[in-house]
Write a protein that holds these residues in place. Structure first.
Motif, PDB file in Angstrom:
ATOM      1  N   LEU A  73      -6.542   7.626   1.540  1.00 25.95           N
ATOM      2  CA  LEU A  73      -6.175   6.672   2.277  1.00 25.95           C
ATOM      3  C   LEU A  73      -5.625   5.124   2.236  1.00 25.95           C
ATOM      4  CD1 LEU A  73     -10.308   6.190   1.720  1.00 25.95           C
ATOM      5  CD2 LEU A  73      -9.315   6.837   3.810  1.00 25.95           C
ATOM      6  N   MET A  74      -5.347   5.368   0.770  1.00 24.08           N
ATOM      7  CA  MET A  74      -4.081   3.737   0.999  1.00 24.08           C
ATOM      8  C   MET A  74      -2.253   4.725   1.923  1.00 24.08           C
ATOM      9  SD  MET A  74      -4.703   2.822  -2.857  1.00 24.08           S
ATOM     10  CE  MET A  74      -3.019   1.311  -2.434  1.00 24.08           C
TER      11      MET A  74
ATOM     12  N   MET B  22      -8.219   9.832   6.908  1.00 25.49           N
ATOM     13  CA  MET B  22      -9.275   9.941   6.574  1.00 25.49           C
ATOM     14  C   MET B  22     -10.102  11.129   6.572  1.00 25.49           C
ATOM     15  SD  MET B  22      -9.953   7.463  10.328  1.00 25.49           S
ATOM     16  CE  MET B  22     -11.389   7.564   9.790  1.00 25.49           C
TER      17      MET B  22
ATOM     18  N   VAL C  22       0.869  -1.254  -0.110  1.00 30.98           N
ATOM     19  CA  VAL C  22       0.254  -0.014   0.329  1.00 30.98           C
ATOM     20  C   VAL C  22       1.158   1.168   0.185  1.00 30.98           C
ATOM     21  CG1 VAL C  22      -1.770   1.642   0.689  1.00 30.98           C
ATOM     22  CG2 VAL C  22      -1.955  -1.043   1.273  1.00 30.98           C
TER      23      VAL C  22
ATOM     24  N   LEU D 218      -2.423   8.318   9.205  1.00 31.17           N
ATOM     25  CA  LEU D 218      -4.171   7.831   8.392  1.00 31.17           C
ATOM     26  C   LEU D 218      -5.139   8.735   9.113  1.00 31.17           C
ATOM     27  CD1 LEU D 218      -5.398   4.779   8.727  1.00 31.17           C
ATOM     28  CD2 LEU D 218      -5.633   5.160  11.680  1.00 31.17           C
TER      29      LEU D 218
ATOM     30  N   ALA E  49     -10.453  11.585   3.180  1.00 32.78           N
ATOM     31  CA  ALA E  49     -11.605  11.386   1.838  1.00 32.78           C
ATOM     32  C   ALA E  49     -12.594  11.692   2.770  1.00 32.78           C
ATOM     33  CB  ALA E  49     -10.954   9.711   2.907  1.00 32.78           C
ATOM     34  N   ALA E  50     -12.989  11.982   3.905  1.00 36.45           N
ATOM     35  CA  ALA E  50     -14.074  12.428   4.214  1.00 36.45           C
ATOM     36  C   ALA E  50     -14.582  13.506   3.940  1.00 36.45           C
ATOM     37  CB  ALA E  50     -14.198  12.586   5.375  1.00 36.45           C
TER      38      ALA E  50
ATOM     39  N   GLY F  65      -2.105   7.380   3.977  1.00 35.09           N
ATOM     40  CA  GLY F  65      -2.691   6.862   5.350  1.00 35.09           C
ATOM     41  C   GLY F  65      -2.517   5.889   6.247  1.00 35.09           C
ATOM     42  N   TRP F  66      -2.775   4.412   5.073  1.00 34.44           N
ATOM     43  CA  TRP F  66      -3.183   3.358   6.063  1.00 34.44           C
ATOM     44  C   TRP F  66      -1.241   2.836   5.693  1.00 34.44           C
ATOM     45  CZ3 TRP F  66      -6.357   0.401   8.751  1.00 34.44           C
ATOM     46  CH2 TRP F  66      -6.180  -1.157   8.771  1.00 34.44           C
TER      47      TRP F  66
ATOM     48  N   PHE G 228     -10.087   7.938  -7.632  1.00 30.48           N
ATOM     49  CA  PHE G 228      -9.080   7.716  -7.202  1.00 30.48           C
ATOM     50  C   PHE G 228      -7.647   8.507  -6.510  1.00 30.48           C
ATOM     51  CE2 PHE G 228     -10.284   5.709 -10.932  1.00 30.48           C
ATOM     52  CZ  PHE G 228     -10.509   4.914 -10.976  1.00 30.48           C
TER      53      PHE G 228
ATOM     54  N   ILE H  24      -8.622  10.293  -3.791  1.00 34.28           N
ATOM     55  CA  ILE H  24      -9.073   9.624  -2.410  1.00 34.28           C
ATOM     56  C   ILE H  24      -8.554   8.617  -1.887  1.00 34.28           C
ATOM     57  CG2 ILE H  24     -11.021   9.602  -0.822  1.00 34.28           C
ATOM     58  CD1 ILE H  24     -13.118  11.087  -3.367  1.00 34.28           C
ATOM     59  N   ILE H  25      -9.122   7.476  -2.866  1.00 38.93           N
ATOM     60  CA  ILE H  25      -8.479   6.546  -2.237  1.00 38.93           C
ATOM     61  C   ILE H  25      -6.985   6.115  -2.298  1.00 38.93           C
ATOM     62  CG2 ILE H  25      -7.608   3.980  -3.260  1.00 38.93           C
ATOM     63  CD1 ILE H  25     -10.461   4.172  -4.920  1.00 38.93           C
TER      64      ILE H  25
END
Lengths: 350, 169
Positions: free
Chosen positions: A149-150, A165, A100, A161, A168-169, A152-153, A143, A145-146
């Motif tokens: 998120l990736m 988040m 990721v 993180l 994305a929110a 952050g994770w 993409f 946004i994704i």
């Protein structure tokens, strides 16, 4: 008078390519590769320029000079910064999610460029005129946004993180008012194609959508607010609020990977401005000067507006941000859409 | 577009991506990776829609399934405590049974559909203003299903809000 249009140069290049006697599948492949390379080059230069411009504007807003050392008013400062970032060590945290962590900046970077397939830079200067152009742009922002998120994770870091988040929110929430304000334009142009939208605004300056009273200006204002949030810029830059989250989703990234996030951010800012120009300021329409120059000039003016936002307004709190989106912007944009549609139905427009 | 040779190549590449990522979704043990491969799978399906000249469907697929549904799933994963490094097996002792059942189901579908003609490429060219046609159909011929689905979604949303709301003490 014939204006110097880039499309003549492109058609000349295309004829040159055809004259080499290349067969059909390869002709398309070579054409699209060349287009991609040109687009990538142009946008990289634009992004580098915007970084420098942002630094100069921030400096002058704060009564400083900003970068002054490299060249005239530091014009090649960002090029030097980019070279420095290329040479930096690629720090990789031990507990990262390898897969990721690696792909997040790549997806972010690619997603930033995807929108340019349907943006009309000038008369006849568009890679592909889809008949769903504007919807396509809405889809590819997904993409980004994704990728956040990736990032952050994958960093395995609480700040990253939280930043991922939040972003994305925020982007999911502000996409709704953004689409609703764009829909007003679509109701009038009667098409989702970017070229049709620009052509429906040709002629007089009062054909520009921003001058369609009273819903045009409201749609533009709501669009530019939502677009600022989509581009994660101040006053909506909570994903990277320095005093809370250190740097947000990109905290663990360094060197080239950081540069990719950074450049993507500036490319995204140019994208939302280019869409604003296409939808509200008549796109490439203008007088005397070549159409692509009009487009570039108008877009840079909208970028300037976004930059001045950044250096004038304080950052919103996260709950204020959500409340503003859901309790103010969403109802306003939908009411505006209804009013716009009613005016169109009654024929009260020019 | 559909008759071009490169479209055939694109279809096979996308089909392989769909099948492989779909398999990874149900077999990987890291649930975040599963969600990401689900997104890849859905995006590749959108690509197949494009090769079939259904651009609107492709964009709607990306907007709704990748942009909304999958992002929501990732949110749920991120908000769940202590899920980060968990290795969660996705199968139990009935794995073989489930595999056989699914295979039989797929074979059944193929058997039934290969007898009919409806899954083939349309011979007539599609209308250029695809979106307009879809919109008109939704507002005239299919207005009842459209409204029923809307009411269903609103009911589901209200239900979720009621379930998630904190009880007042």
């Amino acid at each position: 008078m014939e204006r110097l249009e880039l499309k003549h140069i492109f058609s000349w290049l295309h004829d040159l390519l055809v004259s080499t006697g290349l067969g059909e599948p390869w002709l398309s492949v070579v054409t699209y590769l060349m287009l991609g390379a040109m687009m990538f080059g142009a946008l990289s230069v634009i992004a580098l320029f915007l970084v420098w411009w942002e630094r100069k504007i921030s400096a002058h807003v704060q009564q400083r000079f900003g970068p002054m050392r490299n060249g005239w008013h530091g014009w090649y400062q960002t090029i030097m910064d980019a070279i420095k970032l290329l040479q930096k060590e690629d720090v990789r945290v031990t507990n990262r999610d390898k897969f990721v962590f690696f792909w997040a900046p790549v997806i972010c970077f690619v997603a930033a460029f995807l929108a340019y397939i349907v943006i009309p830079f000038g008369d006849g200067l568009i890679v592909a005129d889809f008949n769903i152009g504007i919807l396509y742009i809405m889809a590819v922002t997904t993409f980004t946004i994704i990728s956040l998120l990736m990032a952050g994770w994958g960093s395995n870091n609480k700040y990253a993180l939280l930043g991922g988040m939040r972003s994305a929110a925020q982007m999911v929430s502000y996409e709704i008012p953004m689409v609703a304000s764009i829909l007003v334009v679509i109701v009038y142009s009667g098409s989702l194609s970017m070229v049709d939208i620009v052509e429906s605004q040709s002629g007089m300056i009062f054909n520009w959508f921003i001058f369609k009273l009273p819903f045009g200006p409201i749609a533009f204002i709501t669009y530019i607010i939502a677009a600022t949030a989509e581009a994660n810029r101040v006053p909506f830059d909570l994903p990277e609020a320095e005093h809370e989250l250190v740097a947000g989703f990109n905290i663990e990234y360094s060197g080239m990977k950081f540069a990719m996030f950074f450049l993507a951010e500036f490319v995204n800012m140019f994208t939302v401005s280019a869409i604003a120009v296409t939808l509200f300021f008549g796109g490439w329409n203008g007088w005397l000067l070549p159409s692509w120059l009009w487009f570039l000039g108008k877009t840079l003016l909208v970028v300037l507006l976004l930059m001045l936002f950044r250096w004038s307004y304080p950052r919103l709190r996260v709950d204020q941000l959500m409340e503003f989106a859901w309790k103010f912007l969403v109802p306003l944009t939908f009411a505006n859409l209804l009013v716009g549609a009613a005016f169109k139905y009654l024929g009260w427009y020019w | 577009m559909a008759e071009h040779a490169s479209v055939g190549i694109m279809f096979w590449i996308l089909a392989i991506v769909v099948v492989v990522s779909g398999f990874l979704v149900v077999s990987l043990r890291n649930i975040f990776h599963c969600a990401l491969f689900l997104m890849l799978c859905l995006t590749a399906v959108a690509g197949i829609f494009i090769t079939l000249d259904a651009e609107f469907l492709a964009v709607a697929q990306v907007l709704i399934y990748v942009g909304a549904v999958s992002v929501l799933m990732i949110f749920a994963i991120m908000l769940t405590r202590d899920l980060a490094d968990k290795q969660i097996p996705q199968t139990n002792k009935h794995a073989m049974l489930a595999f056989l059942g699914c295979t039989a189901f797929v074979l059944g579908i193929i058997l039934v559909l290969s007898g009919t003609d409806m899954w083939r490429w349309a011979k007539t060219p599609l209308p250029v203003e695809n979106v307009m046609t879809i919109g008109k159909l939704l507002m005239t011929k299919y207005v009842l299903p459209f409204e029923v689905i809307s009411i269903l979604l609103v009911a589901a949303m209200i239900g979720a809000i009621v379930l998630a709301r904190k009880e007042k003490a």
